[in-house]
Design an enzyme around this catalytic site. Structure first.
Site, PDB file in Angstrom:
ATOM      1  N   LYS A  58       0.546  -1.698  -0.041  1.00 15.70           N
ATOM      2  CA  LYS A  58       0.059  -0.107   0.191  1.00 15.70           C
ATOM      3  C   LYS A  58       1.045   0.979  -0.018  1.00 15.70           C
ATOM      4  O   LYS A  58       2.015   1.642   0.170  1.00 15.70           O
ATOM      5  CB  LYS A  58      -0.648  -0.432   1.066  1.00 15.70           C
ATOM      6  CG  LYS A  58      -2.154   0.485   1.029  1.00 15.70           C
ATOM      7  CD  LYS A  58      -3.442  -0.161   0.255  1.00 15.70           C
ATOM      8  CE  LYS A  58      -4.320   0.894   0.343  1.00 15.70           C
ATOM      9  NZ  LYS A  58      -5.439   0.491  -0.484  1.00 15.70           N
TER      10      LYS A  58
HETATM   11  P1  NAD Z   1     -13.442   7.321  -2.692  1.00 11.81           P
HETATM   12  O1  NAD Z   1     -12.745   8.547  -2.233  1.00 11.81           O
HETATM   13  O2  NAD Z   1     -13.971   7.252  -4.547  1.00 11.81           O
HETATM   14  O3  NAD Z   1     -15.195   7.719  -1.838  1.00 11.81           O
HETATM   15  C1  NAD Z   1     -15.541   8.091  -0.306  1.00 11.81           C
HETATM   16  C2  NAD Z   1     -16.715   8.498   0.101  1.00 11.81           C
HETATM   17  O4  NAD Z   1     -16.175   8.369   1.207  1.00 11.81           O
HETATM   18  C3  NAD Z   1     -16.983   9.928   0.086  1.00 11.81           C
HETATM   19  O5  NAD Z   1     -18.691   9.895  -1.265  1.00 11.81           O
HETATM   20  C4  NAD Z   1     -16.304  10.787   0.767  1.00 11.81           C
HETATM   21  O6  NAD Z   1     -17.270  11.660   0.723  1.00 11.81           O
HETATM   22  C5  NAD Z   1     -16.969   9.584   1.724  1.00 11.81           C
HETATM   23  N1  NAD Z   1     -16.231   9.666   3.070  1.00 11.81           N
HETATM   24  C6  NAD Z   1     -15.096  10.075   3.608  1.00 11.81           C
HETATM   25  N2  NAD Z   1     -14.759  10.615   5.096  1.00 11.81           N
HETATM   26  C7  NAD Z   1     -16.162  10.067   5.231  1.00 11.81           C
HETATM   27  C8  NAD Z   1     -16.520   9.895   6.851  1.00 11.81           C
HETATM   28  N3  NAD Z   1     -15.875  10.276   7.768  1.00 11.81           N
HETATM   29  N4  NAD Z   1     -17.788   9.360   6.723  1.00 11.81           N
HETATM   30  C9  NAD Z   1     -18.681   9.681   5.836  1.00 11.81           C
HETATM   31  N5  NAD Z   1     -18.574   9.736   4.309  1.00 11.81           N
HETATM   32  C10 NAD Z   1     -17.289   9.960   4.418  1.00 11.81           C
HETATM   33  O7  NAD Z   1     -12.751   5.922  -2.275  1.00 11.81           O
HETATM   34  P2  NAD Z   1     -13.502   4.745  -2.585  1.00 11.81           P
HETATM   35  O8  NAD Z   1     -12.248   4.531  -3.525  1.00 11.81           O
HETATM   36  O9  NAD Z   1     -14.833   5.271  -2.854  1.00 11.81           O
HETATM   37  O10 NAD Z   1     -13.426   3.722  -1.048  1.00 11.81           O
HETATM   38  C11 NAD Z   1     -13.722   3.797  -0.344  1.00 11.81           C
HETATM   39  C12 NAD Z   1     -13.255   3.058   1.026  1.00 11.81           C
HETATM   40  O11 NAD Z   1     -13.480   1.419   0.076  1.00 11.81           O
HETATM   41  C13 NAD Z   1     -11.729   2.729   1.200  1.00 11.81           C
HETATM   42  O12 NAD Z   1     -11.865   2.591   2.284  1.00 11.81           O
HETATM   43  C14 NAD Z   1     -10.940   2.244   0.045  1.00 11.81           C
HETATM   44  O13 NAD Z   1      -9.376   1.914   1.166  1.00 11.81           O
HETATM   45  C15 NAD Z   1     -12.208   0.990   0.335  1.00 11.81           C
HETATM   46  N6  NAD Z   1     -12.162   0.415  -1.006  1.00 11.81           N
HETATM   47  C16 NAD Z   1     -11.756   1.147  -2.272  1.00 11.81           C
HETATM   48  C17 NAD Z   1     -11.483  -0.139  -4.227  1.00 11.81           C
HETATM   49  C18 NAD Z   1     -11.830   0.616  -4.912  1.00 11.81           C
HETATM   50  O14 NAD Z   1     -11.582  -0.083  -5.835  1.00 11.81           O
HETATM   51  N7  NAD Z   1     -12.044   2.028  -5.245  1.00 11.81           N
HETATM   52  C19 NAD Z   1     -11.320  -1.391  -3.624  1.00 11.81           C
HETATM   53  C20 NAD Z   1     -11.413  -2.028  -1.719  1.00 11.81           C
HETATM   54  C21 NAD Z   1     -11.292  -1.426  -0.564  1.00 11.81           C
END
Ligand code: NAD
Length: 432
Positions: free
Chosen positions: A122
């Site tokens: 990471k």
């Molecule tokens: P992103 O940046 O597209 O979206 C994050 C969302 O969370 C946004 O809507 C933001 O406003 C919201 N957010 C941030 N802080 C917050 C809070 N305190 N309370 C409520 N909402 C909040 O990110 P993503 O790619 O959707 O990733 C989200 C999670 O999923 C992360 O933990 C990431 O590690 C995990 N993840 C993502 C992927 C991927 O393919 N994108 C894969 C595996 C895991």
């Protein structure tokens, strides 16, 4: 008093901070429990408790106004026994070395739980991307790539997008790496635009995986899919696509939220309409089709399924007792603290753990890496059906382990994963 030249620099003291809900400790608590149930040899336990490599870099860039700013960046390779390390890059003010270490370990277990030939890594940069111009973000991404370039490569470490990073940044990483290597290397990074070696279905893959495992959990609990009530925290890539695909399956999405709060409609939200609104207005809170609620209220809503898809540690021992969902599908990495696990289990809530629930993203990243290396690209149907097969069989393996050992799905998933990584270590032996 802080020297004027240091004032305003980005949290230089962060690595000394160890909070009560330190994500690395949280991951380790689960690792130790799973290792205990596996009766893992003490030597292997020591090996798997340590990240292989941790790099901290200072990333100087010139701001648009001519000032120089120095950002702190990290890249952690947790374990590469099963293959090249795989793990995203996060741009966020909350990034710490311990968070990156925990996320790298989770990537190791995640790749193993879905049986991909990858290890885990990471990366992160401590910055506030919302306050940076596109030019500043490009300079930051390229300089960070060049700082960690010795670690990167299709056979050694392959980044991907994570919180606040996207396919545009992956294109800059691919270009920077390729410029250094003097030839185009598409497979050095995944989550790229389709036009330059990205995979069809990658953008939707994590949300699709969440939908598939939620459907499997509903089947296991003999609950109907049609009309199942779902609440989603976070409306980014994972949250919005999970909500959209679950709605397509006939589930009713009661509430969604972003960092500023959520919207709730007991009759169900029209997710495509909410997505359109967010795309145009950039914010969720101005959406008119529901009542406004806080993120705290959202977690306590009466629902069948809760999908935390934002950040770590949103479900802790403080609020776990208030959760009324029957199933939690962990779209985010580490949304539940180790202390909260027992409370949820006592309440009979089925938690589909992060390392399984959100593994759809890395699975299609693996497909992207395979397609780039083979130079032969698959249609979306092939990607989705191969993803479906892997998610369903991985869910069934974890659920069978949970039933056999009478343990939570989380510890069962860790056991499946750790057992696979440990098996390769035993076969490879110790190089000395
Ligand atoms: P992103 O940046 O597209 O979206 C994050 C969302 O969370 C946004 O809507 C933001 O406003 C919201 N957010 C941030 N802080 C917050 C809070 N305190 N309370 C409520 N909402 C909040 O990110 P993503 O790619 O959707 O990733 C989200 C999670 O999923 C992360 O933990 C990431 O590690 C995990 N993840 C993502 C992927 C991927 O393919 N994108 C894969 C595996 C895991």
């Amino acid at each position: 008093m802080t020297h004027p030249a240091v004032r305003g620099s980005i949290r230089p003291e962060k690595d000394t901070f160890l909070g009560a809900e330190n994500p690395f400790e949280s991951m380790m608590a689960r690792f130790d429990e799973a290792a205990h149930h596996l009766d893992l040899e003490p030597g292997l336990r020591k090996v798997l408790r340590h990240p292989e490599k941790q790099l901290i870099v200072a990333i100087p860039i010139q701001r648009d106004n001519g000032d120089v700013e120095v950002f702190t960046g990290y890249r952690v390779l947790y374990n590469t026994a099963r293959g090249p390390a795989k793990g995203g890059i996060r741009f966020d003010l909350q990034v710490t070395l311990d968070e990156v270490k925990a996320l790298a370990a989770w990537m190791t277990w995640k790749c193993a739980v879905v049986n991909l030939p990858f290890g885990g890594s990471k990366g992160g940069v401590v910055c506030d991307p919302s306050s940076m111009s596109i030019g500043e973000l490009e300079r930051l991404t390229r300089r960070y790539t060049s700082c960690i370039i010795d670690m990167l490569g299709p056979d050694s470490d392959v980044p991907a997008p994570d919180v606040n990073t996207n396919e545009r940044m992956m294109a800059w990483i691919m270009d920077t790496y390729s410029m250094h290597k003097r030839h185009t290397v598409t497979a050095v990074v995944t989550g790229k635009p389709i036009a330059m070696g990205g995979s069809l279905g990658r953008r939707e893959a994590t949300g699709r995986g969440c939908m598939i495992v939620t459907r499997e959990a509903l089947k296991q609990l003999k609950l109907p899919i049609e009309g199942t009530r779902v609440v989603v925290q976070g409306f980014g890539n994972v949250g919005s696509i999970s909500a959209q695909l679950m709605q397509q399956q006939g589930m009713k999405i009661l509430a969604v939220s972003d960092k500023d709060g959520g919207i709730y409609n007991k009759n169900g939200l029209d997710i495509l309409d909410v997505m359109r609104h967010v795309k145009e207005q950039k914010v969720l809170r101005t959406y008119k089709g529901g009542d406004h609620i806080s993120n705290t209220e959202l977690l306590a809503l009466d629902t069948d399924v809760l999908v935390p898809a934002a950040l770590e540690n949103v479900i802790t021992d403080d609020n776990a007792g208030k959760i009324r969902a029957r199933i939690i599908c962990e779209g985010a990495n580490g949304p539940t603290s180790a202390d909260a696990d027992a409370i949820l289990q006592d309440a009979g809530i089925l938690v589909i753990p992060d390392i399984l629930a959100n593994a759809g993203g890395v699975t299609v990243s693996y497909f992207e890496w395979v397609q780039d290396r083979g130079g032969f690209f698959w249609d979306e149907e092939t990607v989705n059906s191969r993803l479906e097969k892997i998610m369903v069989s991985s869910y069934q393996e974890c659920s069978a382990m949970a039933a056999r050992k009478n343990l939570s799905m989380r510890i069962a998933a860790y056991m499946v994963a750790i057992d696979r990584v440990a098996a390769v270590h035993r076969l490879r032996g110790m190089y000395a």
